[in-house]
Scaffold this motif. Structure first.
Motif, PDB file in Angstrom:
ATOM      1  N   ILE A   1      49.490  39.404  30.097  1.00  0.00           N
ATOM      2  CA  ILE A   1      48.881  40.691  30.774  1.00  0.00           C
ATOM      3  C   ILE A   1      49.977  40.639  31.626  1.00  0.00           C
ATOM      4  O   ILE A   1      50.311  39.817  32.166  1.00  0.00           O
ATOM      5  CB  ILE A   1      47.967  40.114  31.204  1.00  0.00           C
ATOM      6  N   ARG A   2      49.832  42.328  32.170  1.00  0.00           N
ATOM      7  CA  ARG A   2      50.630  42.285  33.547  1.00  0.00           C
ATOM      8  C   ARG A   2      48.853  43.406  34.220  1.00  0.00           C
ATOM      9  O   ARG A   2      48.841  44.524  33.371  1.00  0.00           O
ATOM     10  CB  ARG A   2      52.010  43.073  33.241  1.00  0.00           C
ATOM     11  N   TRP A   3      49.486  43.476  35.250  1.00  0.00           N
ATOM     12  CA  TRP A   3      48.214  44.393  36.158  1.00  0.00           C
ATOM     13  C   TRP A   3      49.174  45.181  37.027  1.00  0.00           C
ATOM     14  O   TRP A   3      49.988  44.696  37.236  1.00  0.00           O
ATOM     15  CB  TRP A   3      47.974  43.391  37.155  1.00  0.00           C
ATOM     16  N   TYR A   4      48.994  46.275  37.688  1.00  0.00           N
ATOM     17  CA  TYR A   4      48.815  47.632  38.487  1.00  0.00           C
ATOM     18  C   TYR A   4      48.789  46.847  39.519  1.00  0.00           C
ATOM     19  O   TYR A   4      48.081  46.451  40.361  1.00  0.00           O
ATOM     20  CB  TYR A   4      47.549  48.600  38.039  1.00  0.00           C
ATOM     21  N   LEU A   5      50.241  47.585  40.757  1.00  0.00           N
ATOM     22  CA  LEU A   5      50.553  47.080  41.904  1.00  0.00           C
ATOM     23  C   LEU A   5      50.112  47.912  42.893  1.00  0.00           C
ATOM     24  O   LEU A   5      50.494  47.845  43.898  1.00  0.00           O
ATOM     25  CB  LEU A   5      51.224  46.356  42.076  1.00  0.00           C
ATOM     26  N   GLY A   6      50.246  49.586  42.366  1.00  0.00           N
ATOM     27  CA  GLY A   6      50.702  50.811  43.477  1.00  0.00           C
ATOM     28  C   GLY A   6      51.281  51.709  42.473  1.00  0.00           C
ATOM     29  O   GLY A   6      51.951  51.246  41.636  1.00  0.00           O
TER      30      GLY A   6
ATOM     31  N   ARG B   1      43.736  36.612  39.649  1.00  0.00           N
ATOM     32  CA  ARG B   1      42.833  35.367  39.067  1.00  0.00           C
ATOM     33  C   ARG B   1      42.772  34.308  38.460  1.00  0.00           C
ATOM     34  O   ARG B   1      42.340  34.100  37.204  1.00  0.00           O
ATOM     35  CB  ARG B   1      41.764  33.931  40.703  1.00  0.00           C
ATOM     36  N   HIS B   2      43.120  32.836  38.379  1.00  0.00           N
ATOM     37  CA  HIS B   2      43.441  32.815  37.191  1.00  0.00           C
ATOM     38  C   HIS B   2      42.050  31.520  37.071  1.00  0.00           C
ATOM     39  O   HIS B   2      42.241  30.383  38.477  1.00  0.00           O
ATOM     40  CB  HIS B   2      44.804  31.592  36.211  1.00  0.00           C
ATOM     41  N   ILE B   3      41.144  31.481  35.970  1.00  0.00           N
ATOM     42  CA  ILE B   3      40.124  30.280  36.475  1.00  0.00           C
ATOM     43  C   ILE B   3      39.948  29.422  34.641  1.00  0.00           C
ATOM     44  O   ILE B   3      39.543  30.059  33.987  1.00  0.00           O
ATOM     45  CB  ILE B   3      38.526  30.787  36.587  1.00  0.00           C
ATOM     46  N   ILE B   4      39.642  28.388  35.519  1.00  0.00           N
ATOM     47  CA  ILE B   4      39.583  27.176  34.399  1.00  0.00           C
ATOM     48  C   ILE B   4      38.550  26.136  34.279  1.00  0.00           C
ATOM     49  O   ILE B   4      38.618  25.934  35.137  1.00  0.00           O
ATOM     50  CB  ILE B   4      41.014  26.161  33.625  1.00  0.00           C
ATOM     51  N   VAL B   5      37.407  26.500  33.615  1.00  0.00           N
ATOM     52  CA  VAL B   5      36.149  25.615  33.637  1.00  0.00           C
ATOM     53  C   VAL B   5      35.988  24.893  32.351  1.00  0.00           C
ATOM     54  O   VAL B   5      36.968  25.543  31.131  1.00  0.00           O
ATOM     55  CB  VAL B   5      35.226  27.004  33.520  1.00  0.00           C
ATOM     56  N   GLU B   6      35.191  23.470  32.466  1.00  0.00           N
ATOM     57  CA  GLU B   6      34.804  22.995  30.802  1.00  0.00           C
ATOM     58  C   GLU B   6      34.261  22.108  31.480  1.00  0.00           C
ATOM     59  O   GLU B   6      33.666  21.585  31.830  1.00  0.00           O
ATOM     60  CB  GLU B   6      36.317  21.849  30.604  1.00  0.00           C
ATOM     61  N   GLY B   7      33.211  21.644  30.007  1.00  0.00           N
ATOM     62  CA  GLY B   7      32.058  21.042  29.925  1.00  0.00           C
ATOM     63  C   GLY B   7      31.104  21.585  29.312  1.00  0.00           C
ATOM     64  O   GLY B   7      31.600  21.885  28.182  1.00  0.00           O
TER      65      GLY B   7
ATOM     66  N   THR C   1      51.676  34.581  30.725  1.00  0.00           N
ATOM     67  CA  THR C   1      50.881  34.491  29.397  1.00  0.00           C
ATOM     68  C   THR C   1      49.772  33.033  29.353  1.00  0.00           C
ATOM     69  O   THR C   1      50.734  32.027  30.421  1.00  0.00           O
ATOM     70  CB  THR C   1      52.468  33.814  28.434  1.00  0.00           C
ATOM     71  N   PHE C   2      48.936  33.376  28.746  1.00  0.00           N
ATOM     72  CA  PHE C   2      47.898  32.471  28.977  1.00  0.00           C
ATOM     73  C   PHE C   2      47.612  32.116  27.654  1.00  0.00           C
ATOM     74  O   PHE C   2      47.635  32.848  26.287  1.00  0.00           O
ATOM     75  CB  PHE C   2      46.581  33.281  29.669  1.00  0.00           C
ATOM     76  N   GLY C   3      47.619  30.628  26.989  1.00  0.00           N
ATOM     77  CA  GLY C   3      47.223  30.404  26.089  1.00  0.00           C
ATOM     78  C   GLY C   3      46.555  28.498  25.923  1.00  0.00           C
ATOM     79  O   GLY C   3      45.868  28.045  26.544  1.00  0.00           O
TER      80      GLY C   3
ATOM     81  N   LEU D   1      44.848  49.430  34.628  1.00  0.00           N
ATOM     82  CA  LEU D   1      44.894  48.678  35.444  1.00  0.00           C
ATOM     83  C   LEU D   1      45.543  47.337  34.644  1.00  0.00           C
ATOM     84  O   LEU D   1      45.833  46.292  35.237  1.00  0.00           O
ATOM     85  CB  LEU D   1      43.732  48.759  35.857  1.00  0.00           C
ATOM     86  N   ILE D   2      45.651  47.676  33.611  1.00  0.00           N
ATOM     87  CA  ILE D   2      46.211  46.411  32.907  1.00  0.00           C
ATOM     88  C   ILE D   2      46.818  46.670  31.477  1.00  0.00           C
ATOM     89  O   ILE D   2      45.872  47.314  31.105  1.00  0.00           O
ATOM     90  CB  ILE D   2      45.410  44.284  32.704  1.00  0.00           C
ATOM     91  N   ASN D   3      47.715  45.871  31.433  1.00  0.00           N
ATOM     92  CA  ASN D   3      48.454  46.050  29.836  1.00  0.00           C
ATOM     93  C   ASN D   3      48.377  44.763  29.321  1.00  0.00           C
ATOM     94  O   ASN D   3      48.793  43.750  29.850  1.00  0.00           O
ATOM     95  CB  ASN D   3      49.734  46.721  29.835  1.00  0.00           C
ATOM     96  N   VAL D   4      47.901  44.666  27.999  1.00  0.00           N
ATOM     97  CA  VAL D   4      47.964  42.939  26.938  1.00  0.00           C
ATOM     98  C   VAL D   4      48.406  43.115  26.239  1.00  0.00           C
ATOM     99  O   VAL D   4      48.810  43.777  25.606  1.00  0.00           O
ATOM    100  CB  VAL D   4      45.964  42.595  26.796  1.00  0.00           C
ATOM    101  N   ASN D   5      49.440  42.382  25.415  1.00  0.00           N
ATOM    102  CA  ASN D   5      49.855  42.375  24.300  1.00  0.00           C
ATOM    103  C   ASN D   5      49.556  40.759  23.526  1.00  0.00           C
ATOM    104  O   ASN D   5      49.560  39.992  24.680  1.00  0.00           O
ATOM    105  CB  ASN D   5      51.217  42.810  23.900  1.00  0.00           C
TER     106      ASN D   5
END
Length: 409
Positions: free
Chosen positions: A381-386, A21-27, A406-408, A367-371
């Motif tokens: 980011i990419r995630w392991y699916l099986g 899940r992608h969660i964004i918090v601010e405050g 991609t998240f930025g 489980l994840i690969n990041v670049n």
């Protein structure tokens, strides 16, 4: 509401291992702590870690007030979310763990895990710093199955409920942290708006409380995994991060680790805690050269001539992966591209038929690969699916991975 987004990263299928899940918090930090505390309690079943005695809670609060007041504010918000006073002396509000079962103090992880590479910006096509890493851990219920225990009914496996947490505080840098098992400061990768990148790897030579709870107990100062968020929220460069580390007291819980830090200017280092002296040491990238990290301490075994005897047939061995990465780098021709560093890490993707032969943990997977291209404050980011099945003629298993997301800022 501090939480402005809480959505699946992608539409996962029934047979997909990971559903991040992608969660964004601010405050304010207090608001962020409160809302993440409610989220952790209601959606992730979080139970707060307990201290061994009130003195640890009291001293920890004093420490945070002096050294990391933003975390103190967050922790006070967390305690409020759990219906407790801000000065509670029983429970630890600095951590929101989930999906960790049968935690046990001082057990050994008993496995090699992650790897990463930083390409020299002096030789890349755009002059940018390119980094990539594999996060390898056991695709099983932690810590129950790893410790040989029957997991609770309905238990979630490692990183099955991953999180990408983007934090936009009123004080400090905006950060993105990628991980699982923790809502307040997901470990084990992150980047901030200045292009500072932090990641970590298991260090079997380290000393700490592996497989333990993530907080409470007799913890003082800051846990090593919490320090990733501290670095990212307050530092813009590797040099600033070094000074921050040296000014603080760091404790190892959950997993013994060493930490890679890289910045947009091309500086990169690996921070380690010496096994004998417990001194904080740094191994820096040398100009015009890459920097690789696997699972042995680089300040003890800096390059192949210093390695002990090891078996190259053990494909996931820490020293073996260093050799594979070095050989892959030697075959590259500058100028290097971002995809080059991703391809290097793909060569040491973790998925084996015979884990013991490979010196991998049971059911261990990437489980994840990041670049990242650190000239841009973003992370892919990419995630392991099986698993797909064995690769004929090898000890490897072909796996399914998600697309890169991609998240930025």
């Amino acid at each position: 509401m501090a939480i402005v987004k809480n959505e699946p990263v992608f539409e996962a299928g029934d047979n997909d291992y990971t559903k991040p899940r992608h969660i964004i918090v601010e405050g304010t930090n207090g608001e962020i702590g409160y809302d993440l505390g409610k989220l952790a309690r209601e959606e992730y079943g979080t139970k707060l870690c307990a201290y061994d005695a009130p003195i640890y809670a009291q001293a920890r609060r004093e420490y945070l007030a002096r050294n990391w007041p933003e975390m103190l504010e967050k922790s006070q918000g967390v305690l409020r979310a759990f219906g407790m006073p801000e000065d509670d002396v029983v429970y630890d509000g600095t951590t929101l763990p989930y999906d960790l079962y049968d935690s046990q103090r001082g057990a050994s992880l008993g496995a090699n895990t992650c790897s990463a590479a930083v390409l020299p910006h002096e030789k890349t096509d755009t002059g940018a710093t390119y980094v990539s890493r594999n996060f390898d851990l056991m695709a099983m219920v932690l810590w129950s199955e790893l410790l040989g225990k029957e997991p609770p009914q309905g238990a979630y496996s490692c990183w099955e409920r991953g999180i990408v947490l983007e934090t936009r505080p009123d004080k400090g840098y905006r950060t993105i942290q990628v991980g699982g098992h923790e809502v307040l400061w997901p470990w084990i990768d992150g980047i901030n708006e200045k292009g500072l990148y932090v990641t970590a790897f298991h260090d079997p030579w380290g000393i700490g409380g592996e497989t333990s709870p993530s907080g409470g107990m007799n913890v003082s100062g800051i846990t090593l995994t919490q320090s990733f968020g501290y670095i990212l929220s307050t530092c813009a460069t590797v040099e600033e991060a070094k000074h921050l580390i040296l000014r603080n007291h760091l404790m190892q819980v959950l997993i013994n680790a060493h930490v890679m830090i890289a910045d947009a200017s091309g500086n990169a280092t690996v921070f380690e805690i010496d096994q004998t002296t417990q001194a904080y040491v740094f191994v820096d990238r040398v100009a015009n050269e890459p920097l690789f990290a696997t699972n042995h301490p680089l300040h003890t075994y800096p390059e192949p001539s210093t390695y002990p005897e090891f078996d190259m047939e053990a494909e996931h061995g820490s020293f073996t992966r260093q050799i594979i990465l070095r050989d892959a780098y030697a075959k590259l021709k500058p100028p290097f591209k971002r995809e080059d560093v991703v391809a290097m890490l793909d060569q040491i993707h973790c998925a084996f038929i015979d884990d013991e032969k490979a010196e991998a943990g049971p059911k261990e997977r990437t489980l994840i690969n990041v670049n990242a291209d650190l000239s841009k404050p973003e992370i892919a980011i990419r995630w392991y699916l099986g698993d797909v099945g064995p690769i004929e003629g090898t000890n490897k298993v072909k796996t399914r991975m998600s697309d890169f997301f991609t998240f930025g800022f």
